[in-house]
Design an enzyme around this catalytic site. Structure first.
Site, short mmCIF file in Angstrom:
data_model
loop_
_atom_site.label_atom_id
_atom_site.label_comp_id
_atom_site.label_asym_id
_atom_site.label_seq_id
_atom_site.Cartn_x
_atom_site.Cartn_y
_atom_site.Cartn_z
N VAL A 196 -39.83 112.81 6.23
CA VAL A 196 -38.65 112.53 7.04
C VAL A 196 -39.02 112.43 8.52
O VAL A 196 -38.61 111.50 9.21
CB VAL A 196 -37.56 113.60 6.82
CG1 VAL A 196 -36.39 113.38 7.77
CG2 VAL A 196 -37.08 113.57 5.38
N TYR A 197 -39.80 113.39 8.99
CA TYR A 197 -40.20 113.37 10.41
C TYR A 197 -40.92 112.08 10.76
O TYR A 197 -40.56 111.39 11.72
CB TYR A 197 -41.09 114.57 10.72
CG TYR A 197 -41.69 114.49 12.10
CD1 TYR A 197 -40.92 114.79 13.23
CD2 TYR A 197 -43.01 114.09 12.29
CE1 TYR A 197 -41.46 114.70 14.50
CE2 TYR A 197 -43.55 114.00 13.56
CZ TYR A 197 -42.77 114.30 14.66
OH TYR A 197 -43.31 114.19 15.92
N ASN A 198 -41.96 111.74 10.00
CA ASN A 198 -42.71 110.53 10.31
C ASN A 198 -41.85 109.29 10.14
O ASN A 198 -42.01 108.30 10.87
CB ASN A 198 -43.96 110.44 9.44
CG ASN A 198 -45.09 111.32 9.95
OD1 ASN A 198 -44.86 112.48 10.27
ND2 ASN A 198 -46.29 110.79 10.00
N THR A 251 -38.67 109.10 10.84
CA THR A 251 -37.86 108.96 12.06
C THR A 251 -38.68 108.40 13.20
O THR A 251 -38.18 107.61 14.01
CB THR A 251 -37.25 110.31 12.50
OG1 THR A 251 -38.30 111.24 12.84
CG2 THR A 251 -36.39 110.91 11.40
#
Length: 261
Positions: free
Chosen positions: A150-152, A154
């Site tokens: 999810v972080y990457n 975004t």
């Protein structure tokens, strides 16, 4: 803001790490500052900057929702001056496999890294466009993030968004710069639950060096900057490496327990 007469810069996520280093660079160049973070440590950061002679206002604001963004925008309005530099640095990480992550946690990553960031950029960016002057910095990435999906994801969104917005603003006097840092020695890895991973334990880039690369690129009006020689090599390889291979490589760095392998 006390006796504020100079140019104004806004730095989010400025309580530590890259954000704090950006704030120091801005202050050293004589800008007045508004700094924000979602933790009270932002006031400690402001105290350090004031000790160095900076004219700075700090605000605790959760930039994962519209209310927090509005609180920051209201603080900006109190300054009575336009924003010359916006460093949209605030971000939230999250490690481990997506299917094992708490829904509230990964949703907050999206809300902070995408929704709040875009709301702030739109509100400040419109004012910059109206007066035909201003510079914006965003923080992005490009690699599929296994165990940081999810972080990457975004950050890949912000990468695409930043270049598109930059083109939309061409010839308006407003520039958008995308900083792409590699692993940097900040509290990110602790907060994201990545201390038991290889990337969490490996040597990382100095946040001061990363911030300087981003700051110089912003002042030069450049479209993007990749900080750190190792990260530059990896980014060059990423342009010609299949996404599936990149995802496998990232697994070696970010899989829980990989620090012991």
């Amino acid at each position: 803001m006390t006796n504020g007469t100079g140019k104004l810069a806004v730095v989010t996520g400025a309580s530590s790490g890259i954000g704090f280093e950006l704030a120091q660079l801005v202050a050293a160049d004589g800008y007045d500052l508004i700094i924000a973070a979602d933790e009270t440590d932002i006031h400690d950061a402001a105290a350090k900057l004031k000790d160095e002679g900076a004219n700075v206002v700090s605000i605790v604001a959760d930039l994962s929702d519209e209310e927090g963004v509005e609180e920051l925008v209201a603080e900006i309005a109190k300054a009575g001056r336009p924003v010359d530099l916006l460093f949209a640095n605030a971000g939230r990480g999250l490690g481990h496999g997506f299917l094992d992550q708490d829904d509230a946690e990964w949703l907050r990553v999206i809300d902070t890294n995408i929704v709040g960031t875009l709301l702030l950029i739109k509100k400040v960016g419109r004012q910059m466009r109206e007066r035909g002057e201003g510079r914006i910095l965003s923080i992005a990435g490009f690699m599929p993030g296994t165990f940081q999906a999810v972080y990457n994801g975004t950050k890949a969104f912000i990468d695409s968004f930043s270049f598109a917005l930059r083109e939309e603003l061409r010839d308006t006097g407003v520039t958008v710069t995308c900083l792409m840092p590699g692993p940097t020695e900040t509290r990110f890895f602790e907060r994201a639950g990545l201390l038991d991973t290889k990337v969490g334990q490996d040597e990382k880039d100095d946040p001061a060096d990363v911030a300087k690369a981003g700051y110089d690129a912003v002042l030069a009006g450049e479209g993007d900057v990749v900080s750190g020689w190792k990260n530059k090599i990896q980014s060059s390889l990423a342009n010609v490496t299949p996404a599936e291979t990149l995802a496998k490589q990232h697994r070696k760095m970010a899989e829980p327990g990989s620090a012991d392998r």
